[in-house]
Design a protein around this motif. Structure first.
Motif, mmCIF file in Angstrom:
data_model
loop_
_atom_site.group_PDB
_atom_site.id
_atom_site.type_symbol
_atom_site.label_atom_id
_atom_site.label_comp_id
_atom_site.label_asym_id
_atom_site.label_seq_id
_atom_site.Cartn_x
_atom_site.Cartn_y
_atom_site.Cartn_z
ATOM 1 N N UNK A 155 0.620 -1.114 -0.127
ATOM 2 C CA UNK A 155 -0.046 -0.071 0.003
ATOM 3 C C UNK A 155 0.875 1.152 -0.010
ATOM 4 N N UNK A 156 1.809 1.305 0.854
ATOM 5 C CA UNK A 156 3.026 2.637 0.862
ATOM 6 C C UNK A 156 3.314 2.651 -0.551
ATOM 7 N N UNK A 157 3.914 1.602 -1.280
ATOM 8 C CA UNK A 157 4.841 1.483 -2.473
ATOM 9 C C UNK A 157 3.888 2.181 -3.635
ATOM 10 N N UNK A 158 2.408 1.853 -3.412
ATOM 11 C CA UNK A 158 1.622 2.597 -4.625
ATOM 12 C C UNK A 158 1.764 3.969 -4.600
ATOM 13 N N UNK A 159 2.283 4.736 -3.627
ATOM 14 C CA UNK A 159 2.404 6.107 -3.558
ATOM 15 C C UNK A 159 3.699 6.861 -3.750
ATOM 16 N N UNK A 160 4.607 5.991 -4.220
ATOM 17 C CA UNK A 160 5.927 6.605 -4.456
ATOM 18 C C UNK A 160 6.417 6.067 -5.672
ATOM 19 N N UNK A 161 7.605 6.872 -6.259
ATOM 20 C CA UNK A 161 8.085 6.351 -7.646
ATOM 21 C C UNK A 161 9.244 5.484 -7.167
ATOM 22 N N UNK A 162 8.612 4.133 -7.344
ATOM 23 C CA UNK A 162 9.642 3.121 -6.874
ATOM 24 C C UNK A 162 10.823 2.843 -8.010
ATOM 25 N N UNK A 163 10.506 3.089 -9.365
ATOM 26 C CA UNK A 163 11.745 2.803 -10.148
ATOM 27 C C UNK A 163 12.770 3.972 -9.652
ATOM 28 N N UNK A 164 12.450 5.178 -9.750
ATOM 29 C CA UNK A 164 13.250 6.349 -9.346
ATOM 30 C C UNK A 164 14.022 6.211 -8.128
ATOM 31 N N UNK A 165 13.455 5.584 -6.935
ATOM 32 C CA UNK A 165 14.285 5.236 -5.866
ATOM 33 C C UNK A 165 15.246 3.963 -5.941
ATOM 34 N N UNK A 166 14.751 3.208 -6.821
ATOM 35 C CA UNK A 166 15.500 1.888 -7.030
ATOM 36 C C UNK A 166 16.733 2.389 -7.714
ATOM 37 N N UNK A 167 16.592 3.228 -8.670
ATOM 38 C CA UNK A 167 17.838 3.502 -9.720
ATOM 39 C C UNK A 167 18.897 4.340 -8.607
ATOM 40 N N UNK A 168 18.347 5.093 -7.507
ATOM 41 C CA UNK A 168 19.300 5.845 -6.762
ATOM 42 C C UNK A 168 20.235 5.201 -6.132
ATOM 43 N N UNK A 169 20.018 3.950 -5.410
ATOM 44 C CA UNK A 169 20.513 2.862 -4.666
ATOM 45 C C UNK A 169 21.133 3.486 -3.165
ATOM 46 N N UNK A 170 20.332 4.180 -2.554
ATOM 47 C CA UNK A 170 20.559 5.063 -1.334
ATOM 48 C C UNK A 170 21.114 3.866 -0.314
ATOM 49 N N UNK A 171 21.705 4.148 0.486
ATOM 50 C CA UNK A 171 22.086 3.644 1.773
ATOM 51 C C UNK A 171 21.402 3.907 2.838
ATOM 52 N N UNK A 172 20.781 3.166 3.802
ATOM 53 C CA UNK A 172 19.652 3.640 4.649
ATOM 54 C C UNK A 172 19.845 2.951 5.959
ATOM 55 N N UNK A 173 19.915 3.647 7.131
ATOM 56 C CA UNK A 173 20.324 3.015 8.208
ATOM 57 C C UNK A 173 18.901 3.203 8.995
ATOM 58 N N UNK A 174 18.222 2.219 9.383
ATOM 59 C CA UNK A 174 17.004 2.152 10.104
ATOM 60 C C UNK A 174 16.927 1.614 11.566
ATOM 61 N N UNK A 175 16.543 2.652 12.543
ATOM 62 C CA UNK A 175 16.415 2.386 13.843
ATOM 63 C C UNK A 175 15.057 2.029 14.287
ATOM 64 N N UNK A 176 14.703 0.786 14.641
ATOM 65 C CA UNK A 176 13.387 0.354 14.718
ATOM 66 C C UNK A 176 13.249 0.684 16.162
ATOM 67 N N UNK A 177 13.950 1.067 17.166
ATOM 68 C CA UNK A 177 13.658 1.145 18.809
ATOM 69 C C UNK A 177 13.351 -0.175 19.131
ATOM 70 N N UNK A 178 13.801 -1.017 18.733
ATOM 71 C CA UNK A 178 13.451 -2.460 19.346
ATOM 72 C C UNK A 178 11.905 -2.556 19.553
#
Length: 451
Positions: A155-178
């Motif tokens: 549902x979230x992915x339907x609202x963003x430009x998935x190919x554009x993000x995939x092409x950028x290949x960002x490195x992301x650190x996710x802190x899920x707060x346990x």
């Protein structure tokens, strides 16, 4: 606020003010008032499984049936409630509160927190103990729904430009707060083509990695990891992942209104005459963004529930809070940390700019917040003398009193849970913000002496 419900649900200390008996009876009251199939979920907090079973028992006893989604973020449950055709949802969570707390959030058939009026009906049934008691052959049933998290991510992915993000290949650190943000955001980021490093990803209600509130002082490890690995962005959630806080590649933690503003620039400029819903605690940055987009702002009282209902009422394009909560109605009229994270990485990808550069393009303001203790018996009486003292000043009185000046503002409003008033100030320099917050404090002290 009500007799049990606070600004956003019920929250109290586990096995002290919040007991199994209380949760059981509160769930019986919820089932009595709402009456139908109800979805439930929980975060990672201590007592979550214990209270969830009490919720199930209470609902079943009134004839309600239950769909158990298992642990997931609050906005995930809110997303699923209407899609499963449920009459309501119950989330066992205390959001960003300290580890000793747990609680309940109740949402209606549209996935949005129930109205104050419905909360009042539930409280009436709770205190009168006028619960519906189902006949033996009308007791509800329980079923599991195993794909809720994957449905929510899609549902979230339907609202963003998935190919554009995939092409950028960002490195992301996710802190899920346990907690339950770890069940969604790392997967979402990977499916958006990001390289993901997870931090505090194991579910643990003791919150050993950090406290559940994503304040800068609690995100030192995230900032350090982002810098050390050369990541493009860090994402931190609160306990139930309805908010996201961001860290740029230099390890600097963004203020909530900065990430909100970046999203607002993009959303409000898509349509002429857009409308933005935000509480009076939001600052000049949001006003500047709205003015530049020729959008109008509708101010509300402080509280995410108020913003959600105003979005539903007006059909506005966006809502947001200064704490980083962003409401994107095409997805959900409630704040959603994972959706916010997806929108931020989309902006970084499409603009092809680091987060720090995007933030530098925003107007700069400085803020200060303090708490002013007041006698408990005077707390509710202070508004009238404050209105009298400030009668000749430019002000907004939707929630407390917000004084507007050429280069800043100061907001004075009562705490919903403590014997104190909160003072927020913002200006173009830190010195001016500090002076405004002291002015607010002086007005409160003067008002106390008038009672």
């Amino acid at each position: 606020m009500g007799r049990i419900f606070g600004t956003n649900g019920v929250r109290a200390t586990i096995n002290d003010d919040l007991t199994v008996d209380m949760v059981l009876n509160l769930s019986r009251a919820i089932g009595t008032v709402l009456n139908g199939t109800i979805a439930i979920s929980r975060d990672s907090r201590m007592g979550g499984e214990m209270f969830s079973r009490a919720v199930v028992s209470g609902l079943l006893s009134t004839g309600c049936s239950v769909i158990d989604l298992g642990p997931m973020p609050t906005p995930g449950l809110q997303f699923m409630v209407p899609r499963l055709g449920c009459i309501a949802g119950v989330m066992v969570t205390a959001s960003h509160n300290p580890p000793s707390f747990n609680g309940l959030k109740v949402m209606g058939a549209n996935g949005i927190e129930i109205t104050r009026e419905t909360e009042g009906l539930i409280e009436d049934v709770f205190f009168e103990k006028s619960f519906t008691i189902a006949k033996w052959h009308d007791i509800g049933s329980v079923q599991s729904y195993e794909t809720a998290i994957s449905d929510y991510i899609e549902g979230i992915k339907k609202h963003v430009d998935v190919p554009a993000i995939q092409e950028r290949k960002l490195t992301v650190v996710v802190d899920g707060a346990n907690s339950v943000g770890s069940l969604v955001t790392p997967i979402l980021m990977r499916e958006l083509g990001c390289k993901v490093i997870s931090l505090n990803s194991q579910l643990d209600g003791h919150f050993p990695g950090r406290m559940p509130e994503p304040l800068p002082k609690n995100l030192l490890d995230l900032s350090s990891v982002v810098r050390s690995v050369g990541a493009d962005v860090g994402i931190a959630h609160d306990g139930d992942a309805d908010r996201a806080t961001f860290v740029d590649k230099d390890g600097t933690v963004l203020w909530g209104d900065q990430s909100f503003a970046l999203i607002a620039v993009r959303v409000l400029n898509k349509k002429n005459g857009s409308t933005l819903i935000t509480p009076v605690s939001s600052g000049r940055l949001v006003e500047d963004i709205a003015d530049a987009a020729d959008a109008r702002i509708l101010w509300t009282e402080v509280g995410s529930v108020v913003v959600s209902h105003k979005l539903l009422e007006t059909g506005a394009e966006l809502g947001g809070e200064e704490n980083g909560g962003v409401f994107y109605p095409p997805h959900l009229c409630a704040r959603d940390g994972a959706m916010t994270a997806a929108q931020i990485v989309e902006i970084m990808a499409i603009e092809n700019k680091p987060l720090s550069e995007l933030v530098r393009g925003l107007p700069t303001y400085f803020s200060t917040k303090i708490k002013v203790p007041v006698p408990a018996d005077k707390k509710s009486l202070l508004l009238e003398p404050i209105l009298e003292i400030t009668s000749d000043l430019d002000r907004i009185t939707i929630d407390g009193v917000k004084l507007m000046y050429d280069d800043g503002w100061v907001l004075m409003r009562p705490s919903g849970t403590e014997p104190l008033w909160r003072v927020f100030a913002e200006a173009k320099t830190q010195k001016e913000a500090d002076e405004l917050v002291e002015k607010g404090k002086s007005i409160i002290e003067e008002a106390i002496n008038k009672i």
